[in-house]
Scaffold this active site. Structure first.
Site, PDB file in Angstrom:
ATOM      1  N   LYS B  80       0.868  -1.181   0.000  1.00 42.10           N
ATOM      2  CA  LYS B  80       0.000   0.000   0.000  1.00 42.10           C
ATOM      3  C   LYS B  80       0.909   1.236   0.000  1.00 42.10           C
ATOM      4  O   LYS B  80       1.949   1.246   0.686  1.00 42.10           O
ATOM      5  CB  LYS B  80      -0.867  -0.040   1.260  1.00 42.10           C
ATOM      6  CG  LYS B  80      -1.828   1.113   1.425  1.00 42.10           C
ATOM      7  CD  LYS B  80      -2.639   0.917   2.719  1.00 42.10           C
ATOM      8  CE  LYS B  80      -3.692   1.976   2.900  1.00 42.10           C
ATOM      9  NZ  LYS B  80      -4.555   1.713   4.075  1.00 42.10           N
ATOM     10  N   SER B 155      -9.259   1.466   3.023  1.00 40.66           N
ATOM     11  CA  SER B 155      -8.441   2.267   2.148  1.00 40.66           C
ATOM     12  C   SER B 155      -7.384   1.463   1.380  1.00 40.66           C
ATOM     13  O   SER B 155      -6.755   2.001   0.468  1.00 40.66           O
ATOM     14  CB  SER B 155      -7.721   3.344   2.982  1.00 40.66           C
ATOM     15  OG  SER B 155      -6.904   2.758   3.982  1.00 40.66           O
ATOM     16  N   SER B 179      -9.723  -0.965   7.007  1.00 37.20           N
ATOM     17  CA  SER B 179      -9.091  -0.722   5.695  1.00 37.20           C
ATOM     18  C   SER B 179      -8.335  -1.898   5.097  1.00 37.20           C
ATOM     19  O   SER B 179      -7.916  -1.829   3.937  1.00 37.20           O
ATOM     20  CB  SER B 179      -8.150   0.483   5.783  1.00 37.20           C
ATOM     21  OG  SER B 179      -8.879   1.674   5.908  1.00 37.20           O
TER      22      SER B 179
END
Lengths: 60, 464
Positions: B80, B155, B179
Site C-alpha cells: 500500500k 483504504s 481498511s
C-alpha cells in the site's frame, strides 16, 4: 450550534470556508455530537486516569 | 491468466523451494500481468519492475547457493502506498505528498525484504488512508474487478484489486477502521488486521496512531499467515510495538476445528443495516464451522454504535491533528471526500477525544471479558454488497455502523474471509475475531473454514 456559529468556529480554527460544503459538514457535525452520549463510561475518572499513556523510554 | 499468477502464495513458495520455478520467472509473470491489466484496474501507482527483477535475480542466486531464507524468499509482493520505501515515492495517494520520497524503509517492509520478498511496486489507496474513491484525487481510484461500477473497498483498495486480478500474490495493507478487511471482502480475497502493536507501525504513514494497524492481505488465510509470520514482532523503534511473544501462525494451521468455541455475535449480524444475504452467509459459515467440530455459542458485545462512535471520534481527531496545518493552507489540493472527513475532526473537543479514549478501554475490556470463554467471534465482514462508487457519501459512518470498527477499538486480531457470492454477483465475507495475541488462532479458524469451502475460492468473472 447554528450554521453561522459553525462558520465562525471554522474561521477561528483557520479553515477556509470556501473549501467546504458547509451545510453538509455542519449536518455531519451535529450528527456526530448527537452520538457523543455513547462515549459515556461507567467510571470515567478511572478510565481517563490511564490516559495519556507516555512511556519515557520511547523518546530515548 | 498465466498458470503461475493464478497460484496461491504458498504454492508459489513450494515451487520455488523445489526449484521448479525461479523468482525471475515468477516476477516476470506478474509484471506481464500488471502491464496488461493495470490500465483497467488502477491497482498500482508506482510500479518498481526493474527493482523487482533485480531483487528476483538476487534471490535466485542466493537460493542457487542453497541459502533459502524462508518461505517468502523470491516471492513478489506489493505495498500500500502508505508504507515508506527508501528512494521510492510514497505519496499516500495525495497531492499533499506527491513529491515525497522516504529516506528509509518502513519496518514491516524491511522485514519482508529480510525474508527475501521482491517488490513489484506501490499500490493505490484512498487518499491519506481515509478518503475515496475519488474522481478528483492525485491518482485514479482502483476499480473493483467484480463490478467496475462498485467500490473496491478502502483504504487498501489497490491491494484488494491487485490480489483479485492476480497481479500479486501478497501485499501489506493498513487498517484503522476496516481498511484491510473491507477491500479484502469487496474484492473476494483474505486479510488480517493483527493484534494492535504486533506489527510495527514505524514508517507507515499515520492516519490515527491509536487505531492504525499494519497487516497482510493475500488470496488465502494460509498466505496471510506466511506474511504475518515475517512481519510480526517487537520493534524497539515503535513506541506502541508490543514485546509479547506470539506463536507462529502458518505452522499452526489445521483443517478441523475440534475444541474451538465460536461466538456468534448475533446482534451485529441482525443489525438493521446488515443485508439479509450477509447475515445468511454468516450463519451458513457457522454451520460449516460446526461441521468441522467447532462449538457454536451466541454471545453479546456492546452495541455496534458504541464502537463506531468511539472509533470515528479518535480517528478523525488524530487525523486532523496530523493534517490540520496542511488543511489550513492547502485544503483545495485534497479530494472532496478526504477533505470533508478529515475536516470534521477539527470540531471534536479535546474532552470528547479523551472520553473516546476512555471509552475504548471500557469497550476493549468488555470484549476481552466476552472472549474469556470463547476462542473466536464470528460476524459479517460488511453490511452488504459494495456500494456503487457514485453513491458513496463522505459521512456514511454517521448513518450506518462500522462493522469492522470493534476489532480496531478492542485491538484484537480480526481476519476477513470470503463467504460466498451474493445475488448481485459480488463477494461476501465474514470476520473472524480472536483474543488479543491469538492471531494464530484466528488464522487457524479462517484456514479451516476456507479449506472446507473451496467453491468460494473464485476469481472475478472478467479474470477467469
Amino acid at each position: 450550534m447554528t450554521e453561522q456559529e459553525f462558520l465562525t468556529l471554522m474561521r477561528q480554527i483557520g479553515l477556509d470556508t470556501q473549501d467546504h460544503d458547509i451545510e453538509e459538514l455542519h449536518a455531519a457535525y451535529l450528527r456526530l455530537v448527537s452520538l457523543f452520549d455513547r462515549l459515556d463510561t461507567k467510571s470515567p475518572r478511572a478510565e481517563a486516569k490511564a490516559l495519556p499513556v507516555f512511556d519515557p523510554r520511547s523518546v530515548l | 491468466m498465466t498458470e503461475l499468477t493464478g497460484y496461491s502464495l504458498s504454492r508459489m513458495s513450494s515451487l520455488l523451494a523445489a526449484g521448479e520455478i525461479s523468482s525471475v520467472e515468477l516476477t516476470q509473470a506478474h509484471i506481464d500481468r500488471i502491464e496488461s491489466l493495470n490500465e483497467t484496474y488502477n491497482a498500482f501507482v508506482h510500479p518498481t519492475f526493474e527493482l523487482a527483477l533485480e531483487m528476483a535475480r538476487a534471490a535466485d542466486a542466493e537460493m542457487a547457493l542453497g541459502r533459502r531464507r524462508g518461505p517468502l524468499h523470491g516471492i513478489p509482493v506489493a505495498l500500500k502506498d502508505a508504507f515508506d520505501t527508501k528512494g521510492i515515492a510514497t505519496t499516500v495517494c495525495s497531492r499533499l505528498y506527491s513529491d515525497r520520497v522516504p529516506e528509509r524503509d518502513a519496518e514491516a517492509w524491511w522485514r519482508l525484504q529480510a525474508a527475501g520478498a521482491v517488490l513489484l511496486g506501490k499500490l493505490e489507496c484512498t487518499e491519506l488512508c481515509l478518503g475515496g474513491p475519488s474522481e478528483d484525487g492525485l491518482v485514479p481510484h482502483a476499480t473493483n474487478p467484480w463490478d467496475t461500477e462498485r467500490y473496491a473497498g478502502g483504504s487498501s483498495s489497490g491491494a484488494g484489486v491487485a490480489l483479485a486480478t492476480r497481479m500479486i500474490p501478497g501485499a501489506l495493507g493498513s487498517d484503522t477502521g476496516g481498511s484491510i478487511r473491507i477491500p479484502a471482502t469487496f474484492c473476494g480475497v483474505a486479510g488480517i488486521k493483527p493484534t494492535y502493536g504486533l506489527v510495527s507501525l514505524r514508517g507507515l504513514f499515520p492516519l490515527s496512531g491509536s487505531l492504525d494497524h499494519a497487516g497482510p492481505m493475500a488470496r488465502t488465510s494460509r498466505d496471510c499467515a506466511m506474511l504475518l509470520d515475517a512481519i510480526a514482532g517487537h520493534d524497539p523503534g515503535d513506541p506502541v510495538s508490543v514485546t509479547a511473544s506470539v506463536p507462529t501462525s502458518a505452522e499452526s494451521l489445521v483443517d478441523d476445528l475440534q475444541g474451538i468455541r465460536v461466538g456468534y455475535v448475533r446482534a451485529f449480524a441482525e443489525d438493521a443495516a446488515v443485508s439479509t444475504e450477509a447475515r445468511q452467509a454468516t450463519e451458513a459459515a457457522l454451520q460449516v464451522m460446526q461441521s468441522l467440530g467447532a462449538e457454536i455459542r451466541e454471545v453479546a458485545l456492546p452495541d455496534i454504535w458504541d464502537f463506531t462512535v468511539c472509533n470515528s471520534t479518535i480517528m478523525m481527531s488524530e487525523a486532523f491533528a496530523i493534517h490540520g496545518a496542511d488543511f489550513r493552507t492547502r485544503a483545495g489540493e485534497v479530494s472532496a471526500l478526504t477533505r470533508a472527513r478529515i475536516t470534521l475532526g477539527a470540531f471534536i473537543r479535546a474532552e470528547d477525544y479523551v472520553r473516546a479514549q476512555a471509552k475504548r478501554r471500557e469497550l476493549a475490556r468488555a470484549t476481552a471479558e466476552v472472549m474469556s470463554n470463547i476462542d473466536v467471534l464470528v460476524y459479517p465482514a460488511a453490511l452488504g454488497d459494495p456500494p456503487r462508487v457514485d453513491e458513496i457519501k463522505p459521512f456514511y459512518f454517521l448513518e450506518t455502523p462500522l462493522i469492522t470498527a470493534p476489532a480496531n477499538v478492542a485491538g484484537v486480531p480480526a481476519a476477513s474471509v470470503r463467504a460466498g457470492i451474493s445475488g448481485a454477483g459480488m463477494p461476501m465475507g465474514i470476520q473472524i475475531t480472536g483474543r488479543l495475541f491469538a492471531d494464530a488462532q484466528v488464522l487457524r479458524v479462517a484456514h479451516a473454514y476456507e479449506t472446507a469451502t473451496p467453491a468460494f475460492d473464485r476469481a472475478p468473472g472478467c479474470i477467469s
